[in-house]
Design an enzyme around this catalytic site. Structure first.
Site, PDB file in Angstrom:
ATOM      1  N   ASP A  60       0.862  -1.179   0.000  1.00 25.78           N
ATOM      2  CA  ASP A  60       0.000   0.000   0.000  1.00 25.78           C
ATOM      3  C   ASP A  60       0.904   1.237   0.000  1.00 25.78           C
ATOM      4  O   ASP A  60       1.525   1.566   1.010  1.00 25.78           O
ATOM      5  CB  ASP A  60      -0.903  -0.022   1.238  1.00 25.78           C
ATOM      6  CG  ASP A  60      -1.870   1.155   1.274  1.00 25.78           C
ATOM      7  OD1 ASP A  60      -1.789   2.030   0.386  1.00 25.78           O
ATOM      8  OD2 ASP A  60      -2.698   1.204   2.203  1.00 25.78           O
ATOM      9  N   ASP A  62       7.904  -2.267   3.378  1.00 25.34           N
ATOM     10  CA  ASP A  62       7.455  -2.577   2.017  1.00 25.34           C
ATOM     11  C   ASP A  62       8.550  -2.286   1.000  1.00 25.34           C
ATOM     12  O   ASP A  62       8.808  -3.077   0.085  1.00 25.34           O
ATOM     13  CB  ASP A  62       6.208  -1.760   1.673  1.00 25.34           C
ATOM     14  CG  ASP A  62       4.965  -2.274   2.374  1.00 25.34           C
ATOM     15  OD1 ASP A  62       4.922  -3.467   2.720  1.00 25.34           O
ATOM     16  OD2 ASP A  62       4.030  -1.458   2.578  1.00 25.34           O
ATOM     17  N   ASN A 103       3.423   4.031 -12.519  1.00 29.93           N
ATOM     18  CA  ASN A 103       2.030   4.237 -12.873  1.00 29.93           C
ATOM     19  C   ASN A 103       1.141   4.461 -11.652  1.00 29.93           C
ATOM     20  O   ASN A 103       0.046   5.002 -11.777  1.00 29.93           O
ATOM     21  CB  ASN A 103       1.516   3.023 -13.665  1.00 29.93           C
ATOM     22  CG  ASN A 103       0.019   3.092 -13.909  1.00 29.93           C
ATOM     23  OD1 ASN A 103      -0.457   3.921 -14.685  1.00 29.93           O
ATOM     24  ND2 ASN A 103      -0.746   2.241 -13.217  1.00 29.93           N
ATOM     25  N   SER A 140      -0.158  13.924 -16.127  1.00 26.77           N
ATOM     26  CA  SER A 140      -1.572  14.225 -16.356  1.00 26.77           C
ATOM     27  C   SER A 140      -1.696  15.648 -16.869  1.00 26.77           C
ATOM     28  O   SER A 140      -0.887  16.516 -16.523  1.00 26.77           O
ATOM     29  CB  SER A 140      -2.364  14.076 -15.052  1.00 26.77           C
ATOM     30  OG  SER A 140      -3.669  14.623 -15.169  1.00 26.77           O
ATOM     31  N   TYR A 184      -4.136  17.149  -6.354  1.00 26.32           N
ATOM     32  CA  TYR A 184      -3.744  16.225  -7.424  1.00 26.32           C
ATOM     33  C   TYR A 184      -2.972  16.962  -8.505  1.00 26.32           C
ATOM     34  O   TYR A 184      -1.919  16.504  -8.968  1.00 26.32           O
ATOM     35  CB  TYR A 184      -4.983  15.576  -8.021  1.00 26.32           C
ATOM     36  CG  TYR A 184      -4.723  14.718  -9.232  1.00 26.32           C
ATOM     37  CD1 TYR A 184      -4.181  13.444  -9.100  1.00 26.32           C
ATOM     38  CD2 TYR A 184      -5.013  15.180 -10.513  1.00 26.32           C
ATOM     39  CE1 TYR A 184      -3.930  12.657 -10.212  1.00 26.32           C
ATOM     40  CE2 TYR A 184      -4.770  14.400 -11.630  1.00 26.32           C
ATOM     41  CZ  TYR A 184      -4.231  13.140 -11.469  1.00 26.32           C
ATOM     42  OH  TYR A 184      -3.980  12.373 -12.575  1.00 26.32           O
ATOM     43  N   SER A 226     -10.846   4.351 -17.053  1.00 22.50           N
ATOM     44  CA  SER A 226     -10.194   3.651 -15.950  1.00 22.50           C
ATOM     45  C   SER A 226     -11.012   3.825 -14.688  1.00 22.50           C
ATOM     46  O   SER A 226     -11.949   4.642 -14.631  1.00 22.50           O
ATOM     47  CB  SER A 226      -8.778   4.206 -15.709  1.00 22.50           C
ATOM     48  OG  SER A 226      -8.842   5.529 -15.233  1.00 22.50           O
TER      49      SER A 226
END
Length: 344
Positions: free
Chosen positions: A124, A132, A151, A205, A218, A253
């Site tokens: 995560d 991780d 990604n 983006s 974002y 998506s």
């Protein structure tokens, strides 16, 4: 005699004025012609890059049988990257949050590309857990990693004014989009430097290309990736490593919540095919080093935004704001309807 003298004294300034006017007209004519020629040349280059010229072959970044790491690989664009890169002859390390989804993608890769090998790691990225990243480092330490596809990403649940954005959502967006991308890249990059080859693709983006009201956090995270990726690309260019930020508009998506394709909105398969076919091409963004908008309609949009409209101007901001305000209103109305149904 006095009148004639006065008249002759005014002849020179009038002639001078006419000369200046002619010079100014020529100047503006030449300047306008040069500007128009530049824009036409820029547009021609964009068309060639988008529709004609091929990108670099994946084999130039590492031999078949070497490895590619794909983050956010469980569905959508990430899954499609994994499938298409495996089809090109590479083994795949799949990294995403849900183990069961990764196993499903791994099984699909093997069924479609029997010679490919896969490794899976469920983590995560929002947790930013050192353990991780240590597990990922251990998993790939002996692998020839030729390709890294950053990604993994997170956007807002719905367009939301910054002042109303939940703190958890803000932190998750920054942690996943920025810190997660940086940590994975820093883990993989030393091996590429030692081998003097490699490809790092990071998903950007249009929200980072131009400021996006109601998606402020974002938008900021993707703008950060633009600057970081471009700077990194310059740093490692002498090691034969290609670093590229991939700009995209909308793609069908789970994150975009769009299901229908259109001229401007491709499905993940078409989008990824365009990305892998145009590696190293500016495709509409010649003014942005180490950046591409490889899907054809996205490339044309990017060219128009960067070369004609301007990404920071009031017109673009106003249209973008109205667009996302409309999405927010529809989302809130839908939530109210669902709430009313549950109450019945």
């Amino acid at each position: 005699m006095a009148f004639g003298s006065c008249l002759s004294s005014y002849q020179f300034p009038l002639e001078l004025q006419a000369g200046w006017q002619s010079a100014a007209a020529i100047f503006f004519l030449v300047t306008g012609g040069l500007y128009t020629s530049y824009k036409l040349l820029s547009y021609g280059r964009a068309l060639l890059s988008i529709f004609v010229l091929p990108g670099k072959s994946l084999s130039s970044f590492g031999p078949k049988g070497s490895w590619a790491i794909v983050t956010g690989a469980s569905d959508g664009i990430g899954k499609e990257f994994a499938l298409q890169v495996a089809r090109a002859g590479y083994n795949i390390v799949l990294v995403s949050r849900t183990a069961s989804k990764l196993e499903t993608v791994a099984a699909e890769i093997i069924s479609k590309s029997p010679n490919a090998s896969t490794k899976c790691l469920a983590m995560d990225f929002s947790a930013n857990n050192d353990a991780d990243y240590a597990r990922l480092a251990e998993l790939v330490k002996d692998l020839d990693v030729a390709i890294l596809i950053n990604n993994v990403g997170l956007s807002h649940n719905i367009p939301t004014p910054f002042v109303l954005t939940p703190e958890r959502e803000m932190k998750d967006i920054i942690t996943i989009n920025c810190l997660g991308t940086l940590r994975v890249t820093q883990l993989v990059l030393p091996g590429m430097i030692s081998r003097k080859r490699g490809l790092i693709l990071t998903m950007g983006s249009f929200g980072g290309l131009m400021p996006t009201p109601l998606l402020a956090t974002y938008s900021g995270s993707k703008a950060f990736l633009q600057q970081w990726s471009t700077a990194l690309a310059s740093e490692v260019s002498n090691y034969n490593i290609t670093v590229e930020l991939v700009q995209s508009y909308l793609v069908t998506s789970a994150m975009s919540k769009i299901r229908r394709t259109s001229m401007l909105i491709p499905n993940p398969r078409s989008f990824v095919r365009a990305v892998l076919g145009k590696v190293g091409r500016s495709t509409g963004l010649a003014g942005y080093a180490y950046t591409s908008a490889p899907y054809w309609s996205h490339g044309l949009m990017a060219w128009a935004l960067s070369e004609v409209v301007g990404t920071m101007g009031g017109l673009a901001l106003g249209v973008n704001k109205s667009f996302h305000e409309g999405i927010r209103k529809r989302a809130l109305r839908k939530a109210e309807r669902e709430k009313a149904k549950k109450a019945e």
